[in-house]
Design an enzyme around this catalytic site. Structure first.
Site, PDB file in Angstrom:
ATOM      1  N   LYS A 267       0.874  -0.998   0.229  1.00 60.37           N
ATOM      2  CA  LYS A 267      -0.264  -0.026   0.213  1.00 60.37           C
ATOM      3  C   LYS A 267       0.782   1.279  -0.385  1.00 60.37           C
ATOM      4  CE  LYS A 267      -2.988  -2.490   2.106  1.00 60.37           C
ATOM      5  NZ  LYS A 267      -4.707  -2.571   3.408  1.00 60.37           N
TER       6      LYS A 267
ATOM      7  N   GLN B  14      -5.016  -1.625   9.652  1.00 65.19           N
ATOM      8  CA  GLN B  14      -4.369  -2.908   9.012  1.00 65.19           C
ATOM      9  C   GLN B  14      -5.525  -3.726   9.685  1.00 65.19           C
ATOM     10  OE1 GLN B  14      -3.532  -3.607   5.807  1.00 65.19           O
ATOM     11  NE2 GLN B  14      -3.971  -5.595   5.829  1.00 65.19           N
TER      12      GLN B  14
ATOM     13  N   ASP C   8     -10.718   2.017   3.542  1.00 63.65           N
ATOM     14  CA  ASP C   8     -11.739   1.149   3.147  1.00 63.65           C
ATOM     15  C   ASP C   8     -13.442   0.505   3.038  1.00 63.65           C
ATOM     16  OD1 ASP C   8      -9.253  -0.945   3.546  1.00 63.65           O
ATOM     17  OD2 ASP C   8      -8.996  -0.352   5.898  1.00 63.65           O
TER      18      ASP C   8
END
Ligand code: GUN
Length: 279
Positions: free
Chosen positions: A51, A95, A118
């Site tokens: 990422k 995460q 997200d």
């Protein structure tokens, strides 16, 4: 056809990079993403590196906040609150999975829905299912972008999604529905999985069971999207028996190099979209 996720992702990233360069050229601030990682989970560390690297590639300003897994929920909530109120932060990602002493739901709810790159905040989930503007989760958005990039028609097709997770199965089913597919969701309790999946014109598998989907599960000419990633004897293995299914499918994604690069690319797109919402 083997769908080249890396190449599709690279071409979408080139477009995002152009957009970000244009912002800099106009003397504007560039989009900024905070990635929070707890602990030393090797898979998570690898995803997070990907990422950060993607952000560098497109010119998005990113910071990895790597905390020990002894970090408390209060510490984490404090950090999220600080990023929520920082007008120079556009995207916040924590995460997953998180250590068991942290309540995942509480944490995801703490991220501002406008910075939830997200698309996991309940407000974004509700908006997705109501058909309102929202941040779409990255993997489902990436799957649709991939089908579009390959010129694969979705409207009117039978789509079967194997897996019902909040991150992939359920949201990709909704996005396929929005694109006028007839959608079935299969899962671990589905009786006669092969009979259900064999109906699919578009088959998406997202369960993490290596080689669950074999040639007998797939209709001739179907498009097969493999979201599964499991490490088997040191190799990344998808849900689909690639060598067998490629003989039956008209198009298939490999693992690795299929959906993964699109997921990360859509994270960049979501960060840019969240930035633009504030402009
Ligand atoms: N862990 C596995 N997939 C994801 C994802 O899409 N986002 C985050 N934040 N964590 C994950």
């Amino acid at each position: 056809m083997i769908i080249d996720g890396k190449q599709i992702a690279s071409s979408i990233r080139a477009g995002i990079r152009q957009d970000v360069l244009r912002l800099s050229a106009q003397g504007r601030r560039v989009p900024s993403l905070k990635v929070i990682l707890l602990g030393e989970n090797l898979a998570s560390m690898s995803y997070v590196r990907g990422k950060i690297r993607a952000a560098e590639e497109v010119g998005i300003n990113s910071e990895l906040v790597h905390l020990p897994d002894t970090c408390t929920e209060a510490d984490l909530l404090g950090m999220i609150s600080k990023f929520n109120s920082d007008i120079d932060v556009d995207g916040i990602l924590v995460q997953l999975p998180l250590p068991s002493h942290i309540n995942e739901n509480r944490l995801l709810k703490a991220i501002s829905p406008q910075k939830d790159v997200d698309g996991f905040h309940p407000e974004n989930v509700a908006r997705l299912w109501l058909g309102e503007p929202c941040v779409q989760p990255c993997t489902p958005r990436g799957i649709i972008a991939m089908l579009d990039a390959c010129g694969i028609e979705i409207a009117g097709k039978e789509a079967v999604v194997v897996g019902r997770s909040n991150i992939v199965g359920k949201p990709v089913a909704k996005l396929l529905l929005d694109r006028q597919a007839t959608v079935t969701i299969a899962h671990s309790h589905t009786a006669n999985l092969a009979a259900v999946t064999a109906r699919a014109d578009i088959l998406v598998s997202a369960v993490g069971v290596p080689r669950l989907i074999t040639a007998r599960h797939v209709k001739k000419g179907a498009v097969v999207i493999d979201v599964g990633i499991t490490r088997v004897d040191g190799h990344l293995t998808g849900d689909v028996d690639f060598d067998e299914v490629r003989e039956v499918a008209s198009a298939i994604t490999p693992v690795p190099g299929g959906v993964g690069p699109l997921t990360i690319t859509m994270l960049m797109q979501n960060t840019l979209d969240c930035y633009r919402m504030k402009m």
